[in-house]
Design a protein around this motif. Structure first.
Motif, PDB file in Angstrom:
ATOM      1  N   THR A  21      76.275   2.214  -7.048  1.00 44.68           N
ATOM      2  CA  THR A  21      75.504   3.060  -6.134  1.00 44.68           C
ATOM      3  C   THR A  21      75.257   2.359  -4.805  1.00 44.68           C
ATOM      4  O   THR A  21      75.356   2.981  -3.742  1.00 44.68           O
ATOM      5  CB  THR A  21      74.172   3.489  -6.772  1.00 44.68           C
ATOM      6  N   LYS A  22      74.966   1.068  -4.838  1.00 40.26           N
ATOM      7  CA  LYS A  22      74.764   0.335  -3.580  1.00 40.26           C
ATOM      8  C   LYS A  22      76.022   0.330  -2.726  1.00 40.26           C
ATOM      9  O   LYS A  22      75.953   0.421  -1.501  1.00 40.26           O
ATOM     10  CB  LYS A  22      74.328  -1.107  -3.878  1.00 40.26           C
ATOM     11  N   HIS A  28      78.083   2.621  -2.337  1.00 40.77           N
ATOM     12  CA  HIS A  28      78.374   3.934  -1.747  1.00 40.77           C
ATOM     13  C   HIS A  28      77.149   4.578  -1.098  1.00 40.77           C
ATOM     14  O   HIS A  28      77.216   5.729  -0.663  1.00 40.77           O
ATOM     15  CB  HIS A  28      78.928   4.870  -2.824  1.00 40.77           C
ATOM     16  N   ALA A  29      76.048   3.850  -1.027  1.00 41.86           N
ATOM     17  CA  ALA A  29      74.823   4.419  -0.471  1.00 41.86           C
ATOM     18  C   ALA A  29      74.828   4.394   1.051  1.00 41.86           C
ATOM     19  O   ALA A  29      75.472   3.543   1.684  1.00 41.86           O
ATOM     20  CB  ALA A  29      73.612   3.643  -0.990  1.00 41.86           C
ATOM     21  N   ARG A  30      74.106   5.341   1.629  1.00 41.01           N
ATOM     22  CA  ARG A  30      73.894   5.348   3.065  1.00 41.01           C
ATOM     23  C   ARG A  30      72.849   4.293   3.417  1.00 41.01           C
ATOM     24  O   ARG A  30      71.988   3.966   2.597  1.00 41.01           O
ATOM     25  CB  ARG A  30      73.438   6.725   3.539  1.00 41.01           C
ATOM     26  N   PRO A  31      72.908   3.758   4.662  1.00 37.38           N
ATOM     27  CA  PRO A  31      71.912   2.744   5.055  1.00 37.38           C
ATOM     28  C   PRO A  31      70.490   3.263   4.882  1.00 37.38           C
ATOM     29  O   PRO A  31      70.176   4.387   5.249  1.00 37.38           O
ATOM     30  CB  PRO A  31      72.239   2.503   6.534  1.00 37.38           C
ATOM     31  N   THR A  58      68.896   3.832   2.024  1.00 35.85           N
ATOM     32  CA  THR A  58      68.598   4.430   0.726  1.00 35.85           C
ATOM     33  C   THR A  58      68.085   3.354  -0.235  1.00 35.85           C
ATOM     34  O   THR A  58      68.706   2.314  -0.410  1.00 35.85           O
ATOM     35  CB  THR A  58      69.851   5.098   0.134  1.00 35.85           C
ATOM     36  N   LYS A 112      75.624  10.412  -5.059  1.00 39.95           N
ATOM     37  CA  LYS A 112      75.784  10.967  -3.711  1.00 39.95           C
ATOM     38  C   LYS A 112      75.187  12.368  -3.617  1.00 39.95           C
ATOM     39  O   LYS A 112      74.621  12.745  -2.581  1.00 39.95           O
ATOM     40  CB  LYS A 112      77.259  10.990  -3.320  1.00 39.95           C
ATOM     41  N   GLU A 122      71.509  11.820  -3.326  1.00 40.26           N
ATOM     42  CA  GLU A 122      71.188  11.302  -1.997  1.00 40.26           C
ATOM     43  C   GLU A 122      71.187  12.431  -0.961  1.00 40.26           C
ATOM     44  O   GLU A 122      70.282  12.526  -0.125  1.00 40.26           O
ATOM     45  CB  GLU A 122      72.197  10.221  -1.622  1.00 40.26           C
ATOM     46  N   TYR A 123      72.184  13.295  -1.045  1.00 42.74           N
ATOM     47  CA  TYR A 123      72.285  14.440  -0.129  1.00 42.74           C
ATOM     48  C   TYR A 123      71.117  15.404  -0.347  1.00 42.74           C
ATOM     49  O   TYR A 123      70.470  15.854   0.614  1.00 42.74           O
ATOM     50  CB  TYR A 123      73.618  15.138  -0.366  1.00 42.74           C
ATOM     51  N   ALA A 157      67.926  14.048   1.048  1.00 42.44           N
ATOM     52  CA  ALA A 157      67.861  14.173   2.511  1.00 42.44           C
ATOM     53  C   ALA A 157      67.497  15.601   2.903  1.00 42.44           C
ATOM     54  O   ALA A 157      66.694  15.824   3.822  1.00 42.44           O
ATOM     55  CB  ALA A 157      69.191  13.765   3.124  1.00 42.44           C
ATOM     56  N   ALA A 210      70.569  -0.173   0.266  1.00 40.66           N
ATOM     57  CA  ALA A 210      71.890  -0.223   0.889  1.00 40.66           C
ATOM     58  C   ALA A 210      71.837  -1.062   2.157  1.00 40.66           C
ATOM     59  O   ALA A 210      70.796  -1.179   2.793  1.00 40.66           O
ATOM     60  CB  ALA A 210      72.342   1.196   1.216  1.00 40.66           C
TER      61      ALA A 210
END
Length: 263
Positions: A23-24, A26-29, A31, A213, A216-217, A220, A263
């Motif tokens: 997960t780290k 592929h994570a966005r900054p 997260t 992901k 995460e989406y 957001a 991340a």
């Protein structure tokens, strides 16, 4: 910043660091990622391939999702392609979003292609996984479930043999049944999906990454647009006072292991 809990529904921590690393990567900054697993007393399983094992861990998953919601997590991921206790967890999650791998992977696959195939470990898994795919509305888009006759623990016994079987199953799906994307019902290691898609020439979706992901989406969107889970009608949560009277929902510790990173 969003805060996501990736929950391993096993009573051991053997895969926790693997999930955190994946997960780290592929994570966005920004997260914030937490990986948890169940206490051993909830079932020290290496896998939950059997419905009876799933039944054993379901109470623990419900306890974990309540703990995560109270700790103000934006999203909670159930780390099993069976989507274990997804509906039960959603009832108890409050404003927190709950995501699971099969549902997430299907949503992503159908955004990339019209038809997808699913590579699974054992024939045993097919009925339940196909039932979920149909329930999610993707039955007509699925070309089939292609088993390699390996259980969860057997995937790691001989990486070369596992990769050979997964590639052969992927080729059957793409070249014989014309799948335009592949979902891995169980994967080999971090980054394996990239190697496989280079050889098959179609998108190959790792379910753990897909679920993360998607969470995460959704987290957001929750923060940016105010879109929180519905609690009306079929999504109705049980009354807190009734759960307190019945008992069992908040007893014992929710996690056996808890690691985190950003991340």
């Amino acid at each position: 910043m969003v805060k996501i809990m990736y929950h391993n529904p096993l009573g051991n921590s053997n895969y926790d660091q693997v999930f955190l690393d994946a997960t780290k990567a592929h994570a966005r900054p920004g997260t914030e990622i937490h990986v948890t697993s169940l206490p051993p007393e909830d079932g020290a399983f290496e896998h939950i391939e059997y419905r009876s094992y799933e039944g054993r861990v379901t109470t623990g998953v419900m306890r974990a999702v309540r703990a995560a919601a109270r700790a103000d997590f934006d999203a909670f991921v159930i780390g099993c392609f069976y989507d274990t206790a997804l509906h039960e967890a959603r009832e108890l999650s409050g404003d927190m979003i709950v995501v699971a791998p099969c549902m997430a992977a299907c949503e992503i696959a159908t955004s990339l292609a019209n038809r997808f195939g699913v590579i699974i470990g054992r024939r045993k898994w097919a009925n339940q996984m196909h039932g979920n795919i149909v329930e999610y509305g993707h039955g007509g888009r699925c070309t089939g479930l292609y088993h390699v006759e390996l259980g969860v623990t057997e995937f790691q016994a001989d990486h070369d043999e596992t990769e050979k079987r997964l590639l052969a199953a992927g080729r059957r799906a793409v070249e014989e049944d014309y799948a335009e994307a592949i979902i891995l019902g169980c994967t080999l290691e971090i980054g394996f999906h990239e190697r496989l898609q280079d050889q098959l020439g179609v998108p190959v979706i790792d379910p753990s990454i897909a679920a993360f992901k998607r969470a995460e989406y959704a987290a957001a969107l929750r923060r940016d647009c105010g879109w929180v889970p519905s609690r009306k009608w079929t999504c109705e949560a049980p009354p807190e006072e009734e759960m307190a009277r019945v008992g069992g929902f908040d007893v014992n510790r929710p996690f056996g292991n808890h690691i985190s990173g950003a991340a």
